[in-house]
Design a protein around this motif. Sequence first.
Motif, PDB file in Angstrom:
ATOM      1  N   GLN A  44       6.352  10.274 104.166  1.00 51.71           N
ATOM      2  CA  GLN A  44       5.974  11.723 103.242  1.00 51.71           C
ATOM      3  C   GLN A  44       6.083  11.024 101.644  1.00 51.71           C
ATOM      4  O   GLN A  44       5.374  11.479 100.819  1.00 51.71           O
ATOM      5  CB  GLN A  44       6.967  12.619 103.295  1.00 51.71           C
ATOM      6  CG  GLN A  44       6.460  13.971 102.649  1.00 51.71           C
ATOM      7  CD  GLN A  44       7.393  15.051 102.995  1.00 51.71           C
ATOM      8  OE1 GLN A  44       8.284  14.970 103.647  1.00 51.71           O
ATOM      9  NE2 GLN A  44       7.013  16.223 102.234  1.00 51.71           N
ATOM     10  N   THR A  45       7.267  10.219 101.505  1.00 52.79           N
ATOM     11  CA  THR A  45       7.350   9.863 100.089  1.00 52.79           C
ATOM     12  C   THR A  45       6.384   8.645  99.432  1.00 52.79           C
ATOM     13  O   THR A  45       6.384   7.999  98.072  1.00 52.79           O
ATOM     14  CB  THR A  45       8.504   9.021  99.973  1.00 52.79           C
ATOM     15  OG1 THR A  45       9.131   8.322 100.924  1.00 52.79           O
ATOM     16  CG2 THR A  45       9.770  10.541  99.901  1.00 52.79           C
ATOM     17  N   GLY A  46       5.378   8.323 100.377  1.00 53.45           N
ATOM     18  CA  GLY A  46       4.250   7.549  99.916  1.00 53.45           C
ATOM     19  C   GLY A  46       4.068   6.073 100.354  1.00 53.45           C
ATOM     20  O   GLY A  46       3.028   5.486 100.001  1.00 53.45           O
ATOM     21  N   LEU A 105       2.312   4.461  97.313  1.00 54.94           N
ATOM     22  CA  LEU A 105       1.547   5.458  96.515  1.00 54.94           C
ATOM     23  C   LEU A 105       2.521   6.307  95.731  1.00 54.94           C
ATOM     24  O   LEU A 105       3.411   6.690  96.123  1.00 54.94           O
ATOM     25  CB  LEU A 105       0.682   6.417  97.423  1.00 54.94           C
ATOM     26  CG  LEU A 105      -0.493   5.635  98.381  1.00 54.94           C
ATOM     27  CD1 LEU A 105      -1.038   6.408  99.440  1.00 54.94           C
ATOM     28  CD2 LEU A 105      -1.593   5.056  97.583  1.00 54.94           C
ATOM     29  N   THR A 106       1.866   6.464  94.545  1.00 57.53           N
ATOM     30  CA  THR A 106       2.730   7.504  93.763  1.00 57.53           C
ATOM     31  C   THR A 106       2.283   9.017  94.314  1.00 57.53           C
ATOM     32  O   THR A 106       1.163   9.414  94.166  1.00 57.53           O
ATOM     33  CB  THR A 106       2.487   7.499  92.274  1.00 57.53           C
ATOM     34  OG1 THR A 106       2.858   6.141  91.856  1.00 57.53           O
ATOM     35  CG2 THR A 106       2.989   8.667  91.543  1.00 57.53           C
ATOM     36  N   ARG A 165       4.201  18.607 100.686  1.00 57.67           N
ATOM     37  CA  ARG A 165       3.361  17.451 100.405  1.00 57.67           C
ATOM     38  C   ARG A 165       3.565  16.017 100.574  1.00 57.67           C
ATOM     39  O   ARG A 165       4.903  15.670 100.981  1.00 57.67           O
ATOM     40  CB  ARG A 165       3.262  17.883  98.614  1.00 57.67           C
ATOM     41  CG  ARG A 165       2.783  18.965  98.094  1.00 57.67           C
ATOM     42  CD  ARG A 165       3.160  19.268  96.821  1.00 57.67           C
ATOM     43  NE  ARG A 165       2.801  20.828  96.372  1.00 57.67           N
ATOM     44  CZ  ARG A 165       2.770  21.160  94.999  1.00 57.67           C
ATOM     45  NH1 ARG A 165       3.422  20.544  94.098  1.00 57.67           N
ATOM     46  NH2 ARG A 165       2.453  22.338  94.734  1.00 57.67           N
ATOM     47  N   GLY A 166       2.819  15.105 100.197  1.00 55.40           N
ATOM     48  CA  GLY A 166       3.138  13.699 100.350  1.00 55.40           C
ATOM     49  C   GLY A 166       2.009  13.068 100.950  1.00 55.40           C
ATOM     50  O   GLY A 166       0.753  13.295 100.742  1.00 55.40           O
ATOM     51  N   LEU A 167       2.418  11.680 101.518  1.00 58.10           N
ATOM     52  CA  LEU A 167       1.543  11.098 102.222  1.00 58.10           C
ATOM     53  C   LEU A 167       1.299  11.488 103.420  1.00 58.10           C
ATOM     54  O   LEU A 167       2.398  11.559 104.410  1.00 58.10           O
ATOM     55  CB  LEU A 167       1.928   9.669 102.158  1.00 58.10           C
ATOM     56  CG  LEU A 167       1.037   8.515 103.068  1.00 58.10           C
ATOM     57  CD1 LEU A 167      -0.341   8.613 102.838  1.00 58.10           C
ATOM     58  CD2 LEU A 167       1.729   7.241 103.278  1.00 58.10           C
ATOM     59  N   TYR A 215      -4.565  10.314 103.123  1.00 57.37           N
ATOM     60  CA  TYR A 215      -4.828  11.468 102.382  1.00 57.37           C
ATOM     61  C   TYR A 215      -3.366  11.820 102.012  1.00 57.37           C
ATOM     62  O   TYR A 215      -2.192  11.553 102.909  1.00 57.37           O
ATOM     63  CB  TYR A 215      -4.984  12.714 103.778  1.00 57.37           C
ATOM     64  CG  TYR A 215      -4.899  13.990 103.409  1.00 57.37           C
ATOM     65  CD1 TYR A 215      -6.083  14.736 103.443  1.00 57.37           C
ATOM     66  CD2 TYR A 215      -3.869  14.895 102.948  1.00 57.37           C
ATOM     67  CE1 TYR A 215      -6.173  16.085 103.173  1.00 57.37           C
ATOM     68  CE2 TYR A 215      -3.924  15.995 102.286  1.00 57.37           C
ATOM     69  CZ  TYR A 215      -5.120  16.909 102.769  1.00 57.37           C
ATOM     70  OH  TYR A 215      -4.913  18.028 102.282  1.00 57.37           O
ATOM     71  N   TYR A 216      -3.224  12.065 100.726  1.00 58.19           N
ATOM     72  CA  TYR A 216      -2.116  11.949 100.274  1.00 58.19           C
ATOM     73  C   TYR A 216      -1.944  13.283  98.732  1.00 58.19           C
ATOM     74  O   TYR A 216      -3.183  13.442  98.537  1.00 58.19           O
ATOM     75  CB  TYR A 216      -1.348  10.995  99.595  1.00 58.19           C
ATOM     76  CG  TYR A 216      -2.275  10.191  98.541  1.00 58.19           C
ATOM     77  CD1 TYR A 216      -1.660  10.205  97.146  1.00 58.19           C
ATOM     78  CD2 TYR A 216      -3.271   9.306  98.682  1.00 58.19           C
ATOM     79  CE1 TYR A 216      -2.415   9.476  96.113  1.00 58.19           C
ATOM     80  CE2 TYR A 216      -4.179   8.584  97.594  1.00 58.19           C
ATOM     81  CZ  TYR A 216      -3.428   8.782  96.414  1.00 58.19           C
ATOM     82  OH  TYR A 216      -4.258   8.104  95.428  1.00 58.19           O
TER      83      TYR A 216
END
Length: 301
Positions: free
Chosen positions: A136-138, A156-157, A164-166, A184-185
């Motif tokens: 989730q944190t990218g 990812l940022t 939300r997240g990755l 999708y992020y």
Amino acid sequence: ITFSGSQMINEIDVFTLQDNFSAPSPPTESMTFTQYGLTAFDVQYWDGSQWLLVPNGHITGNNLVWRKITFGALTTTKIRVLVSNALAGYSRITEIEAYTAGGPAPTFNSVQVASGISNPTAMAFAPDGRLFVCQQTGQLRVIENGALLATPFTTLTVNSSGERGLLGVAFDPNFASNQFVYVYYTATTPAIHNRVSRFTASGNVAMAGSEVPILHLNNLSSAKNHNGGAIHFGPDGLLYIAVGENANPANSQSVGNLLGKILRINSDGTLPINNPLTFPGVAGSPSGINRAIWSVGLRNP
């Protein structure tokens, strides 16, 4: 649900959301709901030319979390559930199972393939057998030959508040030749919104500078839930994208935005010419980027 070839089945089980959905219990055949479940639906199968109701498949007045429908054996390639009524106005199917006529009861084994992955949200197998797991944190992690690789495929940022997240990952149908990986992020710039991007793999990491955003979804409200995020390529070679309604039910009933929908786009982000122009019960016709809409009326697919 489309099967892998024709299957002979004699039972379909439909599971709906439990009242205590945040801490669910293993469902039993007598478990009931009072807040969220499906109260009326039809279970259908494809006979090769049309959808038909399975015997005993017209369900009304339901209050069971686990609804089992049994019938004489029939052969089909796919089944579906059409919901006509549900408490609180949402169809909350959590699982659909079909059983092969005369076959043995299914058995499963649980095998740990990796550890040390915090907040996993989605995963997908690459055609070569590697398993890619979204955090989730990218971080998009890679498991190869049973080992979690130390270096993420990409980091990812993201905005990872709430849900939300990755949130999704998929591989191009032509991955063997083009090495394209899709994610999708929840992006943070220029405003918080969900984005679908394509990366080019170079071994177990993304090629530097290879990110190509192919779809920007609508900016998000302060609500941090109902982001969707599943992405998969269909048998037609197109990319299907599940988008939550950002905790606003009105979004799912409008063709003026991409929220609360299943979207269908080409792998390069362009729009197919044969997406629907109208949707039963929904006013208007989508235009512009909203022509990506494939299905409406969804809460958090």
